[in-house]
Scaffold this active site. Sequence first.
Site, mmCIF file in Angstrom:
data_model
loop_
_atom_site.group_PDB
_atom_site.id
_atom_site.type_symbol
_atom_site.label_atom_id
_atom_site.label_comp_id
_atom_site.label_asym_id
_atom_site.label_seq_id
_atom_site.Cartn_x
_atom_site.Cartn_y
_atom_site.Cartn_z
ATOM 1 N N SER A 87 0.778 -1.151 -0.033
ATOM 2 C CA SER A 87 -0.073 0.084 -0.126
ATOM 3 C C SER A 87 1.009 1.322 0.061
ATOM 4 O O SER A 87 0.214 2.530 -0.280
ATOM 5 C CB SER A 87 -0.989 0.119 1.268
ATOM 6 O OG SER A 87 -0.140 0.115 2.439
ATOM 7 N N GLY A 88 2.119 1.067 0.397
ATOM 8 C CA GLY A 88 2.728 2.370 0.402
ATOM 9 C C GLY A 88 3.063 2.601 2.067
ATOM 10 O O GLY A 88 3.869 3.626 2.342
ATOM 11 N N GLY A 89 2.586 1.916 3.013
ATOM 12 C CA GLY A 89 2.821 2.107 4.319
ATOM 13 C C GLY A 89 4.118 2.039 4.599
ATOM 14 O O GLY A 89 4.631 2.865 5.468
ATOM 15 N N PHE A 90 5.078 1.084 4.109
ATOM 16 C CA PHE A 90 6.231 0.877 4.500
ATOM 17 C C PHE A 90 7.377 1.842 4.155
ATOM 18 O O PHE A 90 8.093 2.618 4.566
ATOM 19 C CB PHE A 90 6.915 -0.451 3.974
ATOM 20 C CG PHE A 90 8.089 -0.688 4.498
ATOM 21 C CD1 PHE A 90 8.462 -1.331 5.682
ATOM 22 C CD2 PHE A 90 9.388 -0.625 3.642
ATOM 23 C CE1 PHE A 90 9.949 -1.402 6.146
ATOM 24 C CE2 PHE A 90 10.702 -0.657 4.178
ATOM 25 C CZ PHE A 90 11.213 -1.288 5.227
ATOM 26 N N GLN A 93 -1.087 -4.302 13.275
ATOM 27 C CA GLN A 93 0.043 -3.494 13.794
ATOM 28 C C GLN A 93 0.163 -3.765 15.548
ATOM 29 O O GLN A 93 -0.664 -4.546 15.842
ATOM 30 C CB GLN A 93 -0.125 -2.188 13.573
ATOM 31 C CG GLN A 93 0.237 -1.872 11.884
ATOM 32 C CD GLN A 93 1.813 -2.249 11.523
ATOM 33 O OE1 GLN A 93 2.855 -2.402 12.344
ATOM 34 N NE2 GLN A 93 2.054 -2.372 10.121
ATOM 35 N N ASP A 127 -1.118 1.517 6.232
ATOM 36 C CA ASP A 127 -0.884 1.296 7.636
ATOM 37 C C ASP A 127 0.246 2.143 7.793
ATOM 38 O O ASP A 127 0.854 2.867 7.185
ATOM 39 C CB ASP A 127 -1.009 -0.110 8.149
ATOM 40 C CG ASP A 127 0.583 -0.689 7.384
ATOM 41 O OD1 ASP A 127 0.901 -0.168 6.214
ATOM 42 O OD2 ASP A 127 1.268 -1.607 7.862
ATOM 43 N N GLY A 155 4.912 -4.493 10.348
ATOM 44 C CA GLY A 155 5.389 -4.158 11.158
ATOM 45 C C GLY A 155 6.465 -4.820 11.973
ATOM 46 O O GLY A 155 7.158 -4.410 12.827
ATOM 47 N N ASP A 176 6.760 -12.361 1.774
ATOM 48 C CA ASP A 176 7.372 -12.006 0.734
ATOM 49 C C ASP A 176 8.457 -11.241 1.195
ATOM 50 O O ASP A 176 8.672 -10.978 2.515
ATOM 51 C CB ASP A 176 6.788 -10.565 -0.065
ATOM 52 C CG ASP A 176 6.906 -9.391 0.885
ATOM 53 O OD1 ASP A 176 7.457 -8.752 0.610
ATOM 54 O OD2 ASP A 176 6.036 -9.262 1.996
ATOM 55 N N CYS A 186 19.190 -29.143 -7.641
ATOM 56 C CA CYS A 186 18.065 -27.977 -7.839
ATOM 57 C C CYS A 186 18.146 -27.925 -9.353
ATOM 58 O O CYS A 186 19.202 -27.572 -10.075
ATOM 59 C CB CYS A 186 19.024 -26.708 -7.260
ATOM 60 S SG CYS A 186 18.197 -25.277 -7.480
#
Length: 373
Positions: A97-100, A192, A150, A219, A269, A307
Amino acid sequence: MPSSLFPFSLLGSDSASAARLGIFRTPRGEIETPSFMPVGTAATVKGLTVDQVRQTGAQMILGNTYHLALRPGHELIRQLGGLHAFMGWDGPILTDSGGFQIFSLAALAEIREEAATFRSHIDGSVVRLSPERSIEIQEALGSDVAMVLDHVVALPGEREVVLEAMDRSIRWAARCLNAATREDQARFAIVQGGLDAGLRRYCAAEMSKMDFEGFAVGGLSVGEPPAEMYRVLDATCPLLPAERPRYLMGVGRPIDLLEGVARGIDLFDCVMPTRNGRNALAFTDEGPLRMRNASHRDDARPLESDCPCLACRHSRAYIRHLFAAGEMLGPILLSHHNLTYYQRLLARARTAIREGRFSEMLAQHRRLWAVAA
């Protein structure tokens, strides 16, 4: 009511932990959980094509509202058919969202109840991000999952500061939900509360009263010890709706993924696989391999013998040579390996949960990585 386009089904669980096996269905495909989402902040997973990302086993990727709104602009992306068409990825996409970014650009930000105002990291222009604006941008991008805006604060923090940010996050979540108009986009709330178990429980309970398609724990992974993160998850996850996916944001190390799974987390993530790959570190069950080290100079072995990634077609000696020579192929190969490693790790976790032996797998990897450390 939550959208019927995004059902989550529980298929199994671990008897000795809170680990769960599930499927999160979206109009663009199913995500088997637990699952890891590669980070494609600016509409690209750094250094890799979408075909290479898909080859790692990735089912869903992450983009970022703030970065894409600034460059190239969400209206341009909408004009060009949305984020999926723009970057060529036809699977599910989640947008942060851009909260970080409000947190990471705190020195340039002013946070008020109505919105956060801060300076662009690109050209210094004023950016105003409110809950409604964040949802507007994410709807223009056309992501499958939109995160609420947030208020993230540094940890450890004074209780009053953490409490204020938590309360604002609850109010902003409600505003995001009220602003949403797209039926084909799921919304995830973000819990949070810092390292305070009581605040986390309160926030989880309040967020769970709202009709979100999923719930995230945010958070964390901002410098706190891993044990503190695990304690917060122990307090938070049991209060989140069992019939909705749970997402631990920005985490983390391979052991953190398994510890999160053991506590009931479904989605993860982190930039760690690609960031470390660009810096010559490869993740393996033996522990991290630092590929600039002289010990790899004449080593004919692959990073891991079983792998299927692009890097493991080559020797450790060759990969070390690429970094020593400053060749761009080195970071590309290790990014591909690390993402493949994360996907294979969680695929093994899904199999272990299905077969009733996840706790055994977790204990084994705790021992492996403790020795490697």
